[in-house]
Design a protein around this motif. Structure first.
Motif, PDB file in Angstrom:
ATOM      1  N   ASN A 289      39.140 -23.426  39.086  1.00  0.00           N
ATOM      2  CA  ASN A 289      38.216 -23.363  40.233  1.00  0.00           C
ATOM      3  C   ASN A 289      38.876 -22.678  41.425  1.00  0.00           C
ATOM      4  O   ASN A 289      38.277 -21.815  42.069  1.00  0.00           O
ATOM      5  CB  ASN A 289      37.824 -24.779  40.676  1.00  0.00           C
ATOM      6  N   ALA A 290      40.130 -23.094  41.715  1.00  0.00           N
ATOM      7  CA  ALA A 290      40.821 -22.541  42.887  1.00  0.00           C
ATOM      8  C   ALA A 290      40.913 -21.023  42.762  1.00  0.00           C
ATOM      9  O   ALA A 290      40.626 -20.278  43.717  1.00  0.00           O
ATOM     10  CB  ALA A 290      42.200 -23.164  43.013  1.00  0.00           C
ATOM     11  N   GLY A 320      36.653 -22.360  51.122  1.00  0.00           N
ATOM     12  CA  GLY A 320      36.507 -23.735  51.592  1.00  0.00           C
ATOM     13  C   GLY A 320      35.116 -24.265  51.285  1.00  0.00           C
ATOM     14  O   GLY A 320      34.240 -23.542  50.793  1.00  0.00           O
ATOM     15  N   GLN A 335      26.249 -26.894  42.158  1.00  0.00           N
ATOM     16  CA  GLN A 335      27.071 -25.738  42.534  1.00  0.00           C
ATOM     17  C   GLN A 335      26.634 -25.282  43.915  1.00  0.00           C
ATOM     18  O   GLN A 335      25.431 -25.325  44.216  1.00  0.00           O
ATOM     19  CB  GLN A 335      26.849 -24.581  41.551  1.00  0.00           C
ATOM     20  N   ALA A 336      27.584 -24.841  44.741  1.00  0.00           N
ATOM     21  CA  ALA A 336      27.210 -24.338  46.065  1.00  0.00           C
ATOM     22  C   ALA A 336      26.350 -23.089  45.866  1.00  0.00           C
ATOM     23  O   ALA A 336      26.567 -22.328  44.922  1.00  0.00           O
ATOM     24  CB  ALA A 336      28.460 -24.005  46.864  1.00  0.00           C
ATOM     25  N   THR A 339      27.464 -18.534  45.559  1.00  0.00           N
ATOM     26  CA  THR A 339      28.892 -18.206  45.423  1.00  0.00           C
ATOM     27  C   THR A 339      29.041 -16.960  44.551  1.00  0.00           C
ATOM     28  O   THR A 339      30.055 -16.277  44.610  1.00  0.00           O
ATOM     29  CB  THR A 339      29.698 -19.350  44.752  1.00  0.00           C
ATOM     30  N   GLY A 343      29.478 -20.561  36.229  1.00  0.00           N
ATOM     31  CA  GLY A 343      29.928 -21.951  36.037  1.00  0.00           C
ATOM     32  C   GLY A 343      28.776 -22.843  35.656  1.00  0.00           C
ATOM     33  O   GLY A 343      27.616 -22.417  35.630  1.00  0.00           O
ATOM     34  N   LEU A 346      29.813 -28.585  36.055  1.00  0.00           N
ATOM     35  CA  LEU A 346      30.221 -29.820  35.362  1.00  0.00           C
ATOM     36  C   LEU A 346      31.725 -30.076  35.458  1.00  0.00           C
ATOM     37  O   LEU A 346      32.179 -31.186  35.224  1.00  0.00           O
ATOM     38  CB  LEU A 346      29.847 -29.730  33.874  1.00  0.00           C
ATOM     39  N   LEU A 348      34.021 -30.390  37.835  1.00  0.00           N
ATOM     40  CA  LEU A 348      34.561 -31.450  38.696  1.00  0.00           C
ATOM     41  C   LEU A 348      34.121 -32.828  38.230  1.00  0.00           C
ATOM     42  O   LEU A 348      34.899 -33.782  38.288  1.00  0.00           O
ATOM     43  CB  LEU A 348      34.118 -31.233  40.146  1.00  0.00           C
ATOM     44  N   THR A 372      40.874 -24.914  50.271  1.00  0.00           N
ATOM     45  CA  THR A 372      40.622 -26.240  49.692  1.00  0.00           C
ATOM     46  C   THR A 372      41.921 -26.841  49.188  1.00  0.00           C
ATOM     47  O   THR A 372      42.792 -26.141  48.680  1.00  0.00           O
ATOM     48  CB  THR A 372      39.614 -26.095  48.515  1.00  0.00           C
TER      49      THR A 372
HETATM   50  P1  ADP Z   1      31.637 -24.895  38.410  1.00  0.00           P
HETATM   51  O1  ADP Z   1      33.003 -24.433  38.798  1.00  0.00           O
HETATM   52  O2  ADP Z   1      31.360 -24.742  36.956  1.00  0.00           O
HETATM   53  O3  ADP Z   1      30.559 -24.346  39.264  1.00  0.00           O
HETATM   54  P2  ADP Z   1      32.570 -27.485  39.283  1.00  0.00           P
HETATM   55  O4  ADP Z   1      32.016 -28.838  39.018  1.00  0.00           O
HETATM   56  O5  ADP Z   1      33.965 -27.230  38.853  1.00  0.00           O
HETATM   57  O6  ADP Z   1      31.571 -26.483  38.620  1.00  0.00           O
HETATM   58  O7  ADP Z   1      32.469 -27.220  40.824  1.00  0.00           O
HETATM   59  C1  ADP Z   1      31.252 -27.508  41.506  1.00  0.00           C
HETATM   60  C2  ADP Z   1      31.133 -26.669  42.725  1.00  0.00           C
HETATM   61  O8  ADP Z   1      32.104 -27.074  43.694  1.00  0.00           O
HETATM   62  C3  ADP Z   1      31.403 -25.196  42.497  1.00  0.00           C
HETATM   63  O9  ADP Z   1      30.269 -24.527  42.007  1.00  0.00           O
HETATM   64  C4  ADP Z   1      31.774 -24.753  43.905  1.00  0.00           C
HETATM   65  O10 ADP Z   1      30.592 -24.565  44.657  1.00  0.00           O
HETATM   66  C5  ADP Z   1      32.515 -25.959  44.472  1.00  0.00           C
HETATM   67  N1  ADP Z   1      33.985 -25.797  44.333  1.00  0.00           N
HETATM   68  C6  ADP Z   1      34.778 -26.392  43.413  1.00  0.00           C
HETATM   69  N2  ADP Z   1      36.070 -26.063  43.617  1.00  0.00           N
HETATM   70  C7  ADP Z   1      36.097 -25.220  44.677  1.00  0.00           C
HETATM   71  C8  ADP Z   1      37.148 -24.532  45.385  1.00  0.00           C
HETATM   72  N3  ADP Z   1      38.444 -24.643  45.031  1.00  0.00           N
HETATM   73  N4  ADP Z   1      36.790 -23.782  46.447  1.00  0.00           N
HETATM   74  C9  ADP Z   1      35.498 -23.660  46.827  1.00  0.00           C
HETATM   75  N5  ADP Z   1      34.457 -24.287  46.208  1.00  0.00           N
HETATM   76  C10 ADP Z   1      34.755 -25.059  45.148  1.00  0.00           C
END
Ligand code: ADP
Length: 517
Positions: A289-290, A320, A335-336, A339, A343, A346, A348, A372
């Motif tokens: 993710n990072a 962030g 998901q935000a 972006t 993805g 799921l 996180l 982050t």
């Molecule tokens: P995915 O990566 O498959 O979208 P995750 O559950 O891993 O799903 O993350 C959920 C959401 O959290 C991401 O879509 C993103 O919007 C946000 N996110 C997670 N990690 C980060 C990060 N390191 N920096 C910025 N946004 C993040």
């Protein structure tokens, strides 16, 4: 001793208080004497010389020699009375007292009893409703469990169906890329064309791997929902886990032109007790993710292992996360917006649950525009001294003889090619029955066995093999990632369980470990 006058006074007061009246009859029920106040109770006709049964209803049929108390009787005037029949030799005296107070009390008691009965009835009704509601809840729970079981079995089916072709796609793409590299070395004039093909193949590989990770995430999510995931701690070189994760993730940072640094306070070997594959999965998700969300700057993975605690921190200089989004990012499928990154939302959710199952807690701190910081700490005791890691055996000196049991000919060819390249002597058969024949006719160092096959499944073949007393090591290679399948394989005495797509290095490592144990 109370004197006669006092006694008379007391009697008088009692008389007044109880409003006592009386009449006397002889044993033939003929009235001999009547008190003057008898009429206040409505007995107006009673007169001396008359038969009392003609005037007073409750006297009809009574025995004049028997003492009787009638606590509550309705008088003709409507006033409730109590009646005492006091027989003597010569006569029967009948005392009548006002019993309004007792009647009132009795009425109150009756009312209270009625109210109590009503309360008991209401309580019973509520209990019945409660029982109905709890039965309904139970039914709903069963339905939910069934739905979740169906979901898991559906996901496992889908995952199985996806894994099998993906194994072929990823494996063959790899082989074609290797071939192309070989061609480009030999045919310099056509090198540009080969480069194009390489990049097309890289795209195919990227997409297939992405598809595979989607399937894996969906399956893990379903498994977490139905408590199917089990943490299996074992002796693990954690330095190797971090190195593996770094090796896997470095190419992603390089492609994005961002820095990726790993800082650890230990070096290999660093033996601890943990579930290496789940730890690796958490690292890949979080560091992945990072790197994915950071377009400029750097990602740092810092790991500190001391006092039986593994402290992991991942910092990135990415976009962030806003305060509002921070509340939601752990929700499944969230998901935000905008972006522009692929993805499932799921990663996180799964990572957080896995970290919790391993005894830790996932903390995420972030501010929009300030990168982050993700942190988790896990209990991580050092592994007791003992079995040292398996030394690599010299596969080239003694070629490994392996029986490959696989019904999918594409996958069989692929595994055959990959293992043959490593100098393994591979014999292939397409189902469990043929495997039993082959094991009857020849001896093998190891069996690589698919599970779902026509004619005879892998499970049946392993069962039959063990029943024969044949202890040839068996490594299951299945497209099913269900815990139940893994457990079944373990129960049948299999040495290892690999999920497709399998990696040739994993097969070689397991073969080494199995053969030298
Ligand atoms: P995915 O990566 O498959 O979208 P995750 O559950 O891993 O799903 O993350 C959920 C959401 O959290 C991401 O879509 C993103 O919007 C946000 N996110 C997670 N990690 C980060 C990060 N390191 N920096 C910025 N946004 C993040």
């Amino acid at each position: 001793m109370v004197d006669t006058t006092t006694q008379q006074n007391i009697n008088k007061q009692l008389f007044q208080k109880l409003e006592l009246a009386y009449f006397c009859v002889d044993h033939s029920m003929v009235v001999k004497d009547v008190s003057s106040n008898l009429s206040q109770y409505g007995f107006t006709d009673v007169c001396e010389g008359g038969n009392i049964e003609d005037f007073v209803d409750f006297m009809v049929g009574l025995d004049s020699h028997t003492e009787i108390d009638l606590p509550l009787v309705a008088s003709p005037s409507g006033i409730p009375i109590s009646v005492s029949l006091l027989p003597s030799e010569e006569q029967l005296t009948v005392l009548i007292a006002n019993a309004s107070v007792q009647a009132e009390q009795r009425q109150k008691l009756q009312q209270q009893a009625n109210e109590n009965e009503l309360l008991v009835y209401q309580q019973k009704k509520l209990m019945a409703e409660l029982e109905r509601a709890s039965a309904e809840l139970e039914r709903k729970n069963l339905q939910l469990e069934e739905a979740s079981r169906l979901q898991t079995s559906f996901l496992s089916g889908v995952s199985h169906e996806f894994r099998t072709p993906l194994t072929s796609i990823i494996g063959y793409t790899n082989l074609v890329r290797k071939d192309l590299r070989h061609v480009s070395e030999q045919m310099v004039p056509r090198i540009a064309k080969t480069d194009d093909s390489q990049s097309y193949l890289r795209a195919v590989q990227r997409s297939s791997k992405h598809l595979l990770s989607l399937v894996e995430n969906l399956l893990d999510h379903g498994k977490l929902d139905s408590n199917e995931i089990v943490i299996r701690p074992k002796r693990t070189d954690i330095a190797e886990v971090f190195e593996d994760a770094a090796i896997l993730l470095h190419p992603l940072s390089t492609t994005k032109n961002i820095e990726f640094e790993v800082e650890t306070n230990f070096s290999s070997p660093a033996f601890a007790v943990t579930d290496d594959s789940r730890l690796r999965q958490c690292l890949i998700n979080l560091v992945g993710n990072a790197i994915k969300f950071t377009d400029t700057g750097s990602v740092t993975l810092s790991v500190d292992w001391k006092d039986d605690i593994l402290d992991v921190a991942i910092r990135d200089t990415g976009p962030g996360i806003s305060e509002e989004d921070l509340q939601k990012i752990r929700l499944p499928f969230w998901q935000a917006a905008d972006t522009g990154k692929a993805g499932t939302g799921l990663g996180l959710t799964i990572t957080e649950r896995l970290i919790e199952m391993m005894g830790g807690e996932l903390r995420i701190e972030s501010k929009l525009g300030e990168g982050t910081h993700v942190h988790f700490a896990l209990p991580m005791p050092a592994a007791p001294e003992g079995d040292s890691p398996v030394e690599q055996t010299n596969a080239e000196a003694v070629p490994l003889k392996l029986l490959l049991v696989e019904d999918d000919s594409d996958i069989a060819d692929l595994v055959w090619m990959m293992l043959s390249e490593r100098g393994v002597d591979v014999v292939h058969v397409a189902n469990g029955a043929l495997a039993l024949d082959a094991l009857n006719d020849d001896s093998f160092d190891i069996v690589l066995m698919d599970i779902h096959m026509p004619i005879m499944s892998g499970y049946d073949a392993i069962q039959e093999l063990r029943a024969r007393g044949d202890e040839t090591p068996v490594v299951v290679m299945s497209a099913s990632a269900m815990e139940a399948d893994r457990e079944k394989a373990e129960l049948l005495g299999c040495q290892a369980y690999l999920t497709k797509p399998v990696d040739v290095d994993d097969i070689m490592n397991i073969a080494d470990a199995v053969l030298s144990s």
